[in-house]
Design a protein around this motif. Structure first.
Motif, PDB file in Angstrom:
ATOM      1  N   TYR A  67       0.834  -1.209   0.000  1.00  0.00           N
ATOM      2  CA  TYR A  67       0.000   0.000   0.000  1.00  0.00           C
ATOM      3  C   TYR A  67       0.867   1.256   0.000  1.00  0.00           C
ATOM      4  CZ  TYR A  67      -4.140  -2.830   0.387  1.00  0.00           C
ATOM      5  OH  TYR A  67      -5.137  -3.724   0.111  1.00  0.00           O
ATOM      6  N   GLN A  68       2.154   1.075  -0.215  1.00  0.00           N
ATOM      7  CA  GLN A  68       3.114   2.192  -0.297  1.00  0.00           C
ATOM      8  C   GLN A  68       3.076   3.059   0.951  1.00  0.00           C
ATOM      9  OE1 GLN A  68       1.199   2.561  -4.289  1.00  0.00           O
ATOM     10  NE2 GLN A  68       3.138   3.515  -4.857  1.00  0.00           N
ATOM     11  N   ALA A  69       2.879   2.382   2.096  1.00  0.00           N
ATOM     12  CA  ALA A  69       2.883   3.108   3.365  1.00  0.00           C
ATOM     13  C   ALA A  69       4.317   3.411   3.787  1.00  0.00           C
ATOM     14  CB  ALA A  69       2.204   2.260   4.440  1.00  0.00           C
ATOM     15  N   ASP A  70       4.435   4.449   4.588  1.00  0.00           N
ATOM     16  CA  ASP A  70       5.720   4.787   5.196  1.00  0.00           C
ATOM     17  C   ASP A  70       5.661   4.248   6.624  1.00  0.00           C
ATOM     18  OD1 ASP A  70       8.069   5.891   5.988  1.00  0.00           O
ATOM     19  OD2 ASP A  70       7.375   7.970   5.947  1.00  0.00           O
ATOM     20  N   VAL A  71       6.393   3.174   6.888  1.00  0.00           N
ATOM     21  CA  VAL A  71       6.321   2.522   8.189  1.00  0.00           C
ATOM     22  C   VAL A  71       7.356   3.135   9.133  1.00  0.00           C
ATOM     23  CG1 VAL A  71       6.474   0.339   9.438  1.00  0.00           C
ATOM     24  CG2 VAL A  71       5.515   0.390   7.127  1.00  0.00           C
ATOM     25  N   VAL A  72       6.887   3.646  10.259  1.00  0.00           N
ATOM     26  CA  VAL A  72       7.757   4.230  11.275  1.00  0.00           C
ATOM     27  C   VAL A  72       7.715   3.297  12.479  1.00  0.00           C
ATOM     28  CG1 VAL A  72       8.090   6.195  12.821  1.00  0.00           C
ATOM     29  CG2 VAL A  72       7.323   6.577  10.463  1.00  0.00           C
ATOM     30  N   GLN A  73       8.882   2.836  12.921  1.00  0.00           N
ATOM     31  CA  GLN A  73       8.896   1.844  13.999  1.00  0.00           C
ATOM     32  C   GLN A  73       9.310   2.453  15.328  1.00  0.00           C
ATOM     33  OE1 GLN A  73      10.985  -1.218  11.360  1.00  0.00           O
ATOM     34  NE2 GLN A  73       9.528  -2.508  12.440  1.00  0.00           N
ATOM     35  N   VAL A  74       8.687   1.921  16.374  1.00  0.00           N
ATOM     36  CA  VAL A  74       8.913   2.393  17.739  1.00  0.00           C
ATOM     37  C   VAL A  74       9.538   1.241  18.529  1.00  0.00           C
ATOM     38  CG1 VAL A  74       7.720   3.084  19.860  1.00  0.00           C
ATOM     39  CG2 VAL A  74       7.004   4.036  17.659  1.00  0.00           C
ATOM     40  N   GLY A  75      10.539   1.535  19.324  1.00  0.00           N
ATOM     41  CA  GLY A  75      11.266   0.502  20.048  1.00  0.00           C
ATOM     42  C   GLY A  75      10.426  -0.275  21.048  1.00  0.00           C
ATOM     43  N   MET A  76      10.952  -1.414  21.468  1.00  0.00           N
ATOM     44  CA  MET A  76      10.278  -2.286  22.423  1.00  0.00           C
ATOM     45  C   MET A  76      11.239  -2.663  23.541  1.00  0.00           C
ATOM     46  SD  MET A  76       8.488  -4.999  19.907  1.00  0.00           S
ATOM     47  CE  MET A  76       7.241  -5.498  21.074  1.00  0.00           C
ATOM     48  N   ASP A  77      10.670  -3.110  24.633  1.00  0.00           N
ATOM     49  CA  ASP A  77      11.455  -3.794  25.654  1.00  0.00           C
ATOM     50  C   ASP A  77      10.610  -4.946  26.184  1.00  0.00           C
ATOM     51  OD1 ASP A  77       9.605  -2.694  27.403  1.00  0.00           O
ATOM     52  OD2 ASP A  77      10.950  -1.081  28.053  1.00  0.00           O
ATOM     53  N   ASP A  78      10.957  -5.465  27.338  1.00  0.00           N
ATOM     54  CA  ASP A  78      10.227  -6.634  27.827  1.00  0.00           C
ATOM     55  C   ASP A  78       8.764  -6.349  28.128  1.00  0.00           C
ATOM     56  OD1 ASP A  78      12.235  -8.396  27.514  1.00  0.00           O
ATOM     57  OD2 ASP A  78      12.859  -8.454  29.610  1.00  0.00           O
ATOM     58  N   ASP A  79       8.387  -5.074  28.224  1.00  0.00           N
ATOM     59  CA  ASP A  79       6.981  -4.713  28.435  1.00  0.00           C
ATOM     60  C   ASP A  79       6.296  -4.282  27.145  1.00  0.00           C
ATOM     61  OD1 ASP A  79       6.862  -5.314  31.134  1.00  0.00           O
ATOM     62  OD2 ASP A  79       7.678  -3.356  31.712  1.00  0.00           O
ATOM     63  N   GLY A  80       6.867  -4.677  26.007  1.00  0.00           N
ATOM     64  CA  GLY A  80       6.226  -4.376  24.730  1.00  0.00           C
ATOM     65  C   GLY A  80       6.619  -3.020  24.182  1.00  0.00           C
ATOM     66  N   MET A  81       5.769  -2.520  23.301  1.00  0.00           N
ATOM     67  CA  MET A  81       6.064  -1.233  22.657  1.00  0.00           C
ATOM     68  C   MET A  81       6.324  -0.162  23.714  1.00  0.00           C
ATOM     69  SD  MET A  81       3.573   1.170  20.310  1.00  0.00           S
ATOM     70  CE  MET A  81       3.231   0.067  18.955  1.00  0.00           C
ATOM     71  N   LYS A  82       7.370   0.627  23.517  1.00  0.00           N
ATOM     72  CA  LYS A  82       7.661   1.725  24.445  1.00  0.00           C
ATOM     73  C   LYS A  82       6.703   2.862  24.144  1.00  0.00           C
ATOM     74  CE  LYS A  82      12.616   0.742  24.588  1.00  0.00           C
ATOM     75  NZ  LYS A  82      13.923   1.257  24.129  1.00  0.00           N
ATOM     76  N   VAL A  83       5.700   2.973  24.975  1.00  0.00           N
ATOM     77  CA  VAL A  83       4.615   3.894  24.660  1.00  0.00           C
ATOM     78  C   VAL A  83       5.065   5.351  24.806  1.00  0.00           C
ATOM     79  CG1 VAL A  83       2.243   4.521  25.205  1.00  0.00           C
ATOM     80  CG2 VAL A  83       2.892   2.128  25.145  1.00  0.00           C
ATOM     81  N   ASP A  84       6.048   5.597  25.685  1.00  0.00           N
ATOM     82  CA  ASP A  84       6.600   6.962  25.757  1.00  0.00           C
ATOM     83  C   ASP A  84       7.268   7.336  24.432  1.00  0.00           C
ATOM     84  OD1 ASP A  84       5.719   7.279  28.284  1.00  0.00           O
ATOM     85  OD2 ASP A  84       7.647   6.858  29.259  1.00  0.00           O
ATOM     86  N   GLU A  85       8.008   6.393  23.911  1.00  0.00           N
ATOM     87  CA  GLU A  85       8.664   6.646  22.627  1.00  0.00           C
ATOM     88  C   GLU A  85       7.611   6.836  21.527  1.00  0.00           C
ATOM     89  OE1 GLU A  85      11.967   3.964  21.653  1.00  0.00           O
ATOM     90  OE2 GLU A  85      11.551   4.297  19.526  1.00  0.00           O
ATOM     91  N   LEU A  86       6.520   6.075  21.632  1.00  0.00           N
ATOM     92  CA  LEU A  86       5.410   6.255  20.683  1.00  0.00           C
ATOM     93  C   LEU A  86       4.896   7.685  20.738  1.00  0.00           C
ATOM     94  CD1 LEU A  86       3.114   5.214  18.762  1.00  0.00           C
ATOM     95  CD2 LEU A  86       1.805   4.716  20.844  1.00  0.00           C
TER      96      LEU A  86
END
Lengths: 456, 456
Positions: free
Chosen positions: B156-175
């Motif tokens: 779909y020609q999306a621009d995927v931006v990735q957010v880091g993870m740790d043992d508690d899953g996606m780092k929501v602050d970083e999100l």
């Protein structure tokens, strides 16, 4: 929790606020995505009292349940882990071999390795669009065309240009002129979509001469032809014609087939055969949308193929559908007014009927649903509002007496409209086939004596 | 006729001419469409001598063949015509009820009428993209993310931006920071894609606190969250957490589920639950791509649900996979060098291992395949080349001793690389978890005495 009604944050939003809110998130393609008329009609016509001549449903009740149990019992005993597991994106080898065999029944010699198994014929159409269509690209299709392809083309924001038909299928001369015109306008079509045999919805079959010419045009212009061939084994009379794939040798023809009509749509299995560079793109598209076709249903197909009973089942379907087609043609003769015309298909599932042009079949459908009968209004087969006085009638899904009653109900409504028109204008409508106009040639005039009919 | 080799017009074209010729016809999306690493690996690892820790295959051999035969026998006796026929686009009522029940097992209360049955969980992801993504739109995903979603987003020609993870899953602050940054850049994401529970590929689970915060962010910013939840019933220890759908109340969370992991991927059945305005678009997308999910496999699911044996089967799977997970963790402990780290999943199918950063797992895979063992290199889970020293290891598809042997082979190759690096540089690599870097926190350091291990 009831969705949208309550949530962690309190009262849910109002529907109108909802629409506004989500609207900004939707892709631009959603502004042109439309619902399939046939799918909507299927929901309406689920009530048992409705006689539906609208769907394109095969008669799956004729498939023996004990045979289904036997084949799945064997799959379960010999291959349950494989049936339940992921499979290759392009399909299981045994299913691809079964498809090559089915293609051989249609006179086309295909290597199993050149077959992509798809999730129904619909996915084959979708994947071809995904591989070829950018927004604004042109797809050339027959007019009328398969109503279920229109939402797919629309979802890819294609510009669909339709070419007229007559009893010999797509008018290939008109196609050539259309391609010339598009070239002058700087719009090169990406592909030509055709259902050459027992066309959906017109019921007509492209002549051999036109098939050859179409393949020539495709090769001259280096254009893909998408040959959608769901019905060709369901021939009730006449001689089979070669597929476009066979005539072209696999250069520019992408062939889409399906088990839906000659076995069972509930399996959701179809296939695509394409030149390698195109096939690579189709496989990538399939990977990203469905991962793989169902091994569970694929093993049913190859198991059933191994039983050797399939040709006899197709022969049985032919007998059933031939009777129903004859019942429909007889019912049209008996119940439709003389000003109506219709095609006389040699196979497939559909008759295309055209009424006097003062009748709008979309309006007529509302009346018909009140009378518990349904058909597909002709507009669903055009992108530009044409086909307003035509309808697609399905004969594969109903018993002969049901077909007769359904056609009788529609005919009575049409007769009322004709009488009303006559009373208001004081004129009697001309026969549609003698009128100029888009669909005038997609007719086979009933050979009948109008006078005799009025007495009968 | 062999496709592309001969045809009506004589000799076929050369492959290079072919590519040139068709290239002009392809849609622009095909320039960025890529193959799924996992799907390609599946083809490579079909050879029985290869130990594949690459796939995400459930253990379908544990499903009793006689039970499959019994359920399909019953479907054939009671419902064969329906199983073989087209069905509604949104799925059969009985299957939607079965899905509502499965959601209830996961603690979420859902009305059957709010469920769209899809052709596998993959189609749910695809349909969400079809509804929401225009070329260039941003999708925010975890890093690493499900490798099979990447080709879908790319198509779909999306621009995927990735957010880091740790043992508690996606780092929501970083999100939150990422969303701020995107807003400043004028790029509003269309949706946030997450696998919150036993994430594919990292194996980690998003904490309750982060789940709540993620749902808050979605509501504040009016952004869709696509919650992909294939594994949540496959929990081997610890306490179940509420779904994002339940926390959000169905406002901005689209939930994607699947029968693939807790029953059978070969059925190709999954589902989507979405706010109504979004659901309407998903249904339109499904209509135009696959028409309907397979009634044949849907009736298998509802028939199996009616048998009441499913919870016991899930319990059995849990037991099998728990043992295999433990075998994999023990094997990593035994065979991977001290400089490697890995996650310790409480459920699901995968462990994510990270090697010293001088090791590139894409290169290592070539060596591994020579040693008849396969894994998914970490780069497949990133869009930007990150994850180069990580790998996804699957434990659901192999017996414990096979897992041990597979990990042993990979560990020996890694040890060679570590020794080689040490010999060349004279240094001993630091433990990855102590190094700064993208994936540094997605680790659970093995509690072990390195000295003891060298003696053992």
């Amino acid at each position: 929790m009831t969705l949208e009604k309550q949530g962690a944050g309190g009262e849910g939003p109002s529907p109108s606020r909802d629409l506004r809110r989500y609207a900004a998130l939707f892709a631009s393609r959603t502004r042109v995505m439309t619902s399939s008329v046939m799918r909507d009609l299927m929901a309406i016509t689920e009530h048992p009292e409705v006689i539906s001549l609208a769907g394109g449903l095969p008669d799956t009740a004729s498939f023996p349940g004990e045979e289904m149990a036997r084949v799945m019992g064997q799959v379960a005993r010999e291959n349950s882990a494989r049936a339940l597991q992921y499979g290759p994106t392009d399909g299981l080898a045994s299913t691809r071999e079964a498809i090559a065999q089915v293609m051989a029944w249609q006179g086309a010699s295909v290597e199993p390795g050149d077959v992509l198994v798809t999730t129904g014929g619909q996915q084959a159409i979708d994947l071809v669009c995904k591989a070829l269509i950018d927004p604004g690209d042109v797809i050339v299709a027959e007019g009328p065309t398969y109503p279920g392809a229109v939402p797919t083309f629309t979802a890819y924001q294609a510009d669909v240009v339709q070419v007229g038909m007559d009893d010999d299928g797509m008018k290939v001369d008109e196609l050539a002129e259309t391609l010339e015109r598009l070239e002058r306008e700087g719009r090169r079509p990406k592909f030509i979509y055709t259902v050459p045999t027992f066309q959906n919805p017109a019921g007509v079959t492209m002549s051999l001469e036109r098939r050859r010419r179409l393949v020539e045009i495709a090769n001259e212009r280096e254009l893909i032809v998408l040959e959608d061939e769901p019905y060709s084994l369901l021939r009730y009379e006449g001689t089979a014609l070669p597929t476009l794939l066979e005539l072209d040798g696999g250069r520019f023809v992408v062939h889409a087939g399906t088990f839906s009509k000659m076995l069972a749509p509930g399996l959701r299995l179809g296939w695509a055969i394409a030149p390698r560079p195109v096939m690579e793109k189709l496989v990538l598209g399939a990977q990203s949308t469905t991962l793989c076709p169902s091994p569970f249903t694929q093993l049913f197909v190859s198991g059933y193929m191994a039983s050797g009973q399939w040709p006899a089942y197709i022969e049985e379907l032919r007998g059933i559908y031939r009777t129903r087609r004859d019942a429909m043609l007889a019912a049209l003769e008996a119940h439709f007014p003389p000003s109506a015309t219709w095609t006389r298909p040699q196979g497939g599932l559909f008759v295309w009927a055209t009424l006097p042009d003062f009748i709008d079949t979309t309006d007529l459908l509302a009346l018909a649903l009140s009378a518990n009968v349904a058909f597909v209004p002709g507009r669903a087969a055009f992108v530009n509002g044409d086909g307003a006085s035509s309808m697609r009638l399905n004969f594969s899904a109903s018993e002969p007496e049901t077909i007769d009653e359904g056609v009788r109900r529609i005919g009575a409504l049409v007769a009322e409209q004709v009488d009303l028109f006559g009373a208001i204008t004081g004129s009697f409508p001309a026969v549609a086939g003698e009128e100029p106009g888009e669909m005038a040639e997609v007719v086979e005039l009933p050979r009948r004596d109008q006078e005799q009919r009025r007495q009968g």
